[in-house]
Design a protein around this motif. Structure first.
Motif, PDB file in Angstrom:
ATOM      1  N   UNK A   1       0.528  71.192  81.973  1.00 31.82           N
ATOM      2  CA  UNK A   1       1.539  72.733  81.694  1.00 31.82           C
ATOM      3  C   UNK A   1       2.836  72.074  81.156  1.00 31.82           C
ATOM      4  N   UNK A   2       3.200  73.120  81.038  1.00 28.57           N
ATOM      5  CA  UNK A   2       5.231  73.253  81.243  1.00 28.57           C
ATOM      6  C   UNK A   2       5.891  73.383  82.425  1.00 28.57           C
ATOM      7  N   UNK A   3       5.099  73.627  82.904  1.00 31.86           N
ATOM      8  CA  UNK A   3       5.880  74.848  85.115  1.00 31.86           C
ATOM      9  C   UNK A   3       6.954  73.178  85.095  1.00 31.86           C
ATOM     10  N   UNK A   4       7.858  72.793  85.477  1.00 30.32           N
ATOM     11  CA  UNK A   4       8.431  71.832  86.076  1.00 30.32           C
ATOM     12  C   UNK A   4       7.939  71.504  87.070  1.00 30.32           C
ATOM     13  N   UNK A   5       7.396  69.790  87.265  1.00 33.30           N
ATOM     14  CA  UNK A   5       7.314  69.581  88.965  1.00 33.30           C
ATOM     15  C   UNK A   5       8.256  69.630  90.006  1.00 33.30           C
TER      16      UNK A   5
ATOM     17  N   UNK B   1      -5.301  88.833  94.320  1.00 32.72           N
ATOM     18  CA  UNK B   1      -4.414  87.883  94.643  1.00 32.72           C
ATOM     19  C   UNK B   1      -4.122  88.079  93.115  1.00 32.72           C
ATOM     20  N   UNK B   2      -2.530  88.521  93.672  1.00 32.05           N
ATOM     21  CA  UNK B   2      -1.558  87.725  91.714  1.00 32.05           C
ATOM     22  C   UNK B   2      -1.771  86.632  92.204  1.00 32.05           C
ATOM     23  N   UNK B   3      -1.668  85.370  90.779  1.00 29.68           N
ATOM     24  CA  UNK B   3      -2.229  84.070  90.672  1.00 29.68           C
ATOM     25  C   UNK B   3      -1.274  84.092  90.089  1.00 29.68           C
ATOM     26  N   UNK B   4       0.013  83.377  89.485  1.00 28.27           N
ATOM     27  CA  UNK B   4       0.497  82.842  88.515  1.00 28.27           C
ATOM     28  C   UNK B   4       0.272  81.514  87.984  1.00 28.27           C
ATOM     29  N   UNK B   5      -0.562  82.105  87.208  1.00 26.11           N
ATOM     30  CA  UNK B   5      -1.864  80.886  86.247  1.00 26.11           C
ATOM     31  C   UNK B   5      -0.961  80.462  84.896  1.00 26.11           C
ATOM     32  N   UNK B   6      -1.218  79.332  84.778  1.00 25.22           N
ATOM     33  CA  UNK B   6      -0.577  79.382  82.817  1.00 25.22           C
ATOM     34  C   UNK B   6      -2.132  78.571  82.744  1.00 25.22           C
ATOM     35  N   UNK B   7      -1.670  79.358  81.390  1.00 30.80           N
ATOM     36  CA  UNK B   7      -3.487  78.736  81.065  1.00 30.80           C
ATOM     37  C   UNK B   7      -3.101  77.546  79.850  1.00 30.80           C
ATOM     38  N   UNK B   8      -4.420  76.746  79.990  1.00 32.05           N
ATOM     39  CA  UNK B   8      -3.806  75.172  80.361  1.00 32.05           C
ATOM     40  C   UNK B   8      -4.827  74.754  78.966  1.00 32.05           C
ATOM     41  N   UNK B   9      -4.152  74.485  77.368  1.00 28.98           N
ATOM     42  CA  UNK B   9      -5.128  74.192  76.622  1.00 28.98           C
ATOM     43  C   UNK B   9      -5.371  72.545  76.260  1.00 28.98           C
ATOM     44  N   UNK B  10      -6.962  71.982  76.536  1.00 32.27           N
ATOM     45  CA  UNK B  10      -7.358  70.946  76.904  1.00 32.27           C
ATOM     46  C   UNK B  10      -7.306  70.675  74.927  1.00 32.27           C
ATOM     47  N   UNK B  11      -6.657  69.328  74.979  1.00 31.83           N
ATOM     48  CA  UNK B  11      -6.829  68.771  73.402  1.00 31.83           C
ATOM     49  C   UNK B  11      -8.123  68.192  73.342  1.00 31.83           C
ATOM     50  N   UNK B  12      -8.478  68.249  71.830  1.00 36.42           N
ATOM     51  CA  UNK B  12      -9.681  68.091  71.575  1.00 36.42           C
ATOM     52  C   UNK B  12      -9.761  66.694  71.534  1.00 36.42           C
ATOM     53  N   UNK B  13     -10.532  65.682  72.390  1.00 40.80           N
ATOM     54  CA  UNK B  13     -10.926  64.619  72.688  1.00 40.80           C
ATOM     55  C   UNK B  13     -12.226  63.781  71.777  1.00 40.80           C
TER      56      UNK B  13
ATOM     57  N   UNK C   1     -11.403  71.636  94.983  1.00 47.21           N
ATOM     58  CA  UNK C   1     -10.767  71.184  94.217  1.00 47.21           C
ATOM     59  C   UNK C   1      -9.588  72.305  93.865  1.00 47.21           C
ATOM     60  N   UNK C   2      -9.623  73.869  94.058  1.00 46.39           N
ATOM     61  CA  UNK C   2      -9.256  74.505  93.777  1.00 46.39           C
ATOM     62  C   UNK C   2      -8.713  75.927  95.213  1.00 46.39           C
ATOM     63  N   UNK C   3      -7.467  75.876  95.334  1.00 46.39           N
ATOM     64  CA  UNK C   3      -8.273  76.981  96.124  1.00 46.39           C
ATOM     65  C   UNK C   3      -8.152  78.527  96.126  1.00 46.39           C
ATOM     66  N   UNK C   4      -7.050  78.984  95.109  1.00 45.56           N
ATOM     67  CA  UNK C   4      -6.538  80.258  94.876  1.00 45.56           C
ATOM     68  C   UNK C   4      -6.605  79.898  92.923  1.00 45.56           C
ATOM     69  N   UNK C   5      -7.711  80.624  92.799  1.00 47.16           N
ATOM     70  CA  UNK C   5      -7.813  81.050  91.017  1.00 47.16           C
ATOM     71  C   UNK C   5      -8.394  82.314  90.351  1.00 47.16           C
TER      72      UNK C   5
END
Lengths: 256, 314
Positions: B69-73, A119-131, A22-26
């Motif tokens: 994500x808040x990043x623009x697509x 690698x320097x990966x610019x990754x935003x932390x993803x907040x997963x809402x409670x469901x 699913x993901x290449x870099x993380x």
């Protein structure tokens, strides 16, 4: 400094094999509580979330939080250099530019060490809402893999319908259609072979077969898998680990 | 009576298949989940319409995607300047195809019968220049397709009307202006095919005007005599700054008119861009022979011309 030792390299190998589809870099976020990973695929249709708790390692130490940006294809190449039964140690310094991967065989007479550039990966932390999920289905992971594999030959979508009577996996393609119905079952001798359904209301979701098949790469990590469903919400496919979990979220296909 | 029954039956069958062929329209998603974002991405391309009847209508569904994500697509590529939606697989595919062509040039397979007009040293390799007339373009489909793609990329970068080879051919056939496309082709290597790294569309013209490079306005005065008009000139990103455009212009002067070296002061430009003006000024000032120097030339302190010759493209 990070130092994490796993008794068997196969666990980490299987995790990376399942995630790299699913993901290449993380980023692997290392903290004193363990190693976590969270990433979306490039299409933003699915999300993978890994948690390896510190007590899942035979030895674990992480003095301060470190994000290890890794290319999973490169990591796989390094991991292939060790045997499944080898002891695996992951090591990184405070401001690392590489991750050291060390393999020791069971007789402890062979030790190999590899360094993988970070690698320097610019990754935003993803907040997963409670469901609040309407249904939770626990079934043998091999069974789930078989259903996905069989239905992938017929259609690119699988519909999962959960009712009190059981869970029905169905698909409809150009050549025809098919369905598999599983009823709740219990086995005292083999609890991992049981199918359990916890239901608050009937629910139905249509999902991409391609993504579900990718999730099934994690089958070797756990004898059972749980599917959590809520209407018009992403499905949660969870493979429990000895100490942690590997979760996949997949956005459903909705009516036009 | 039997004939009527048969006709009715056929009509019924036709209506049945027509209704089955009708597909629901693509509509944006409306959903209540905070995790999901509405999407217009199709789950899959619709099946290719075929002559065989579709056995059964399958209800079409649309793939939703996660909104975490808040990043623009939408993003704009810094190299090829294409704006695209990073979440759309179609957009990403389209961008990677356009990017490769804009940056490295459009791949071309030239038939051995096509003769080069000259060879020039570009960076570490030797590039080949070809003059493509309407005859050449009509004789090879592969060449026509490649030049069409290169022309469209050139038009997109220059914000020019999206005219391809067909427009060029119709223009060439309707008038006797002897238009030609000049291409500079990189050599084939182990890792890459031959590619069009530079291109110029050249018209035969008779007159033009001076244009001020500072204001971009025509300088009032009688029309000046010109022989060649540069309608488009373009270089692929990786070949920029290597003198490709100047090599093409030199080749144009040598081969545009049979038996005649066209002086540089008889070459005009059609609606030059800022970089086009710079190229025109630099090229006209460089290696100009005494015979080409005319009285009406004014020069900047650095020796480049202040005004360039332009023409109005029909």
């Amino acid at each position: 400094m990070l130092e994490g030792k796993l008794e068997q390299a196969s666990l980490f190998k299987k995790i990376v094999d399942a995630v790299k589809e699913l993901v290449q870099d993380c980023n692997f976020d290392c903290s004193d509580s363990g190693i976590a990973l969270q990433a979306m695929d490039t299409s933003h249709v699915s999300l993978v979330s890994l948690l390896l708790n510190a007590d899942g390692f035979s030895e674990y130490r992480c003095d301060r939080n470190i994000a290890l940006g890794l290319n999973l294809t490169s990591l796989t190449k390094i991991l292939r250099c060790g045997n499944n039964e080898d002891m695996l140690t992951l090591e990184a310094q405070e401001n690392p530019d590489s991750l050291t991967v060390r393999f020791e065989n069971t007789q402890q007479d062979r030790m190999s060490e590899y360094a993988l550039k970070l690698m320097d990966i610019d990754q935003e932390h993803l907040g997963i809402p409670e469901t609040e999920y309407a249904a939770t289905i626990t079934l043998p992971s091999a069974e789930f893999q078989r259903i996905c594999r069989d239905m992938s030959a017929i259609s690119e979508s699988i519909t999962i319908e959960c009712t009190k009577a059981g869970v029905k996996f169905s698909c409809e393609g150009d050549i025809g259609n098919g369905s598999v119905t599983l009823k709740p079952s219990a086995s005292a001798d083999h609890p991992e072979a049981a199918t359990k359904i916890e239901l608050s209301e009937p629910v139905s979701l249509t999902l991409s077969t391609k993504y579900l098949l990718n999730f099934c790469k994690a089958t070797g990590l756990s004898p059972s898998v749980s599917l959590k469903l809520a209407d018009e919400n992403p499905i949660l496919v969870e493979y429990p680990l000895a100490s942690g979990h590997l979760r996949f979220y997949l956005a459903p296909k909705l009516d036009e | 009576m039997e004939q009527n029954i048969s006709e009715n039956r056929q009509k019924q069958i036709k209506q049945t298949y027509q209704s089955r062929r009708k597909r629901p329209p693509l509509v944006p998603l409306i959903n209540s989940s905070p995790l999901l974002r509405s999407s217009t991405l199709a789950s899959s391309p619709p099946p290719h319409p075929s002559s065989s009847p579709i056995p059964r209508k399958i209800q079409k569904k649309t793939q939703a995607y996660l909104s975490l994500t808040r990043k623009p697509h939408r993003t704009t590529c810094s190299q090829c300047a294409m704006s695209y939606d990073t979440l759309s697989a179609d957009d990403r595919k389209l961008h990677s195809k356009f990017h490769a062509r804009a940056v490295s040039g459009v791949d071309i397979l030239l038939p051995p019968t096509f003769k080069a007009i000259s060879k020039v040293a570009v960076s570490t390799y030797t590039a080949t220049l070809y003059k493509m007339t309407a005859q050449h373009l009509s004789s090879s489909r592969a060449v026509r397709v490649a030049i069409d793609a290169a022309l469209r990329i050139c038009n997109a970068e220059l914000s020019a009307p999206d005219e391809g080879v067909e427009d060029f051919l119709s223009r060439a056939s309707s008038s006797s202006n002897e238009s030609a496309v000049y291409i500079c082709v990189s050599p084939r290597s182990l890792t890459s095919a031959q590619a069009i790294i530079g291109l110029a569309v050249v018209d035969r013209i008779s007159s033009g005007h001076f244009m001020s490079c500072d204001t971009g306005r025509l300088i009032p005065g009688p029309p000046i005599r010109l022989i060649l008009g540069i309608s488009r000139i373009y270089t692929a990103h990786t070949a920029r700054g290597l003198g490709v455009a100047q090599h093409i212009l030199n080749a144009v002067c040598e081969s545009a008119v049979y038996g005649m070296q066209v002086p540089r002061n008889l070459v005009g430009w059609s609606q030059p861009s800022e970089s086009g003006c710079q190229l025109a000024k630099k090229w006209c000032s460089e290696s100009m022979t005494a015979s080409e120097v005319s009285e009406d030339r004014e020069k900047d302190a650095d020796g480049t011309e202040k005004k360039i010759r332009v023409y109005i493209e029909r």
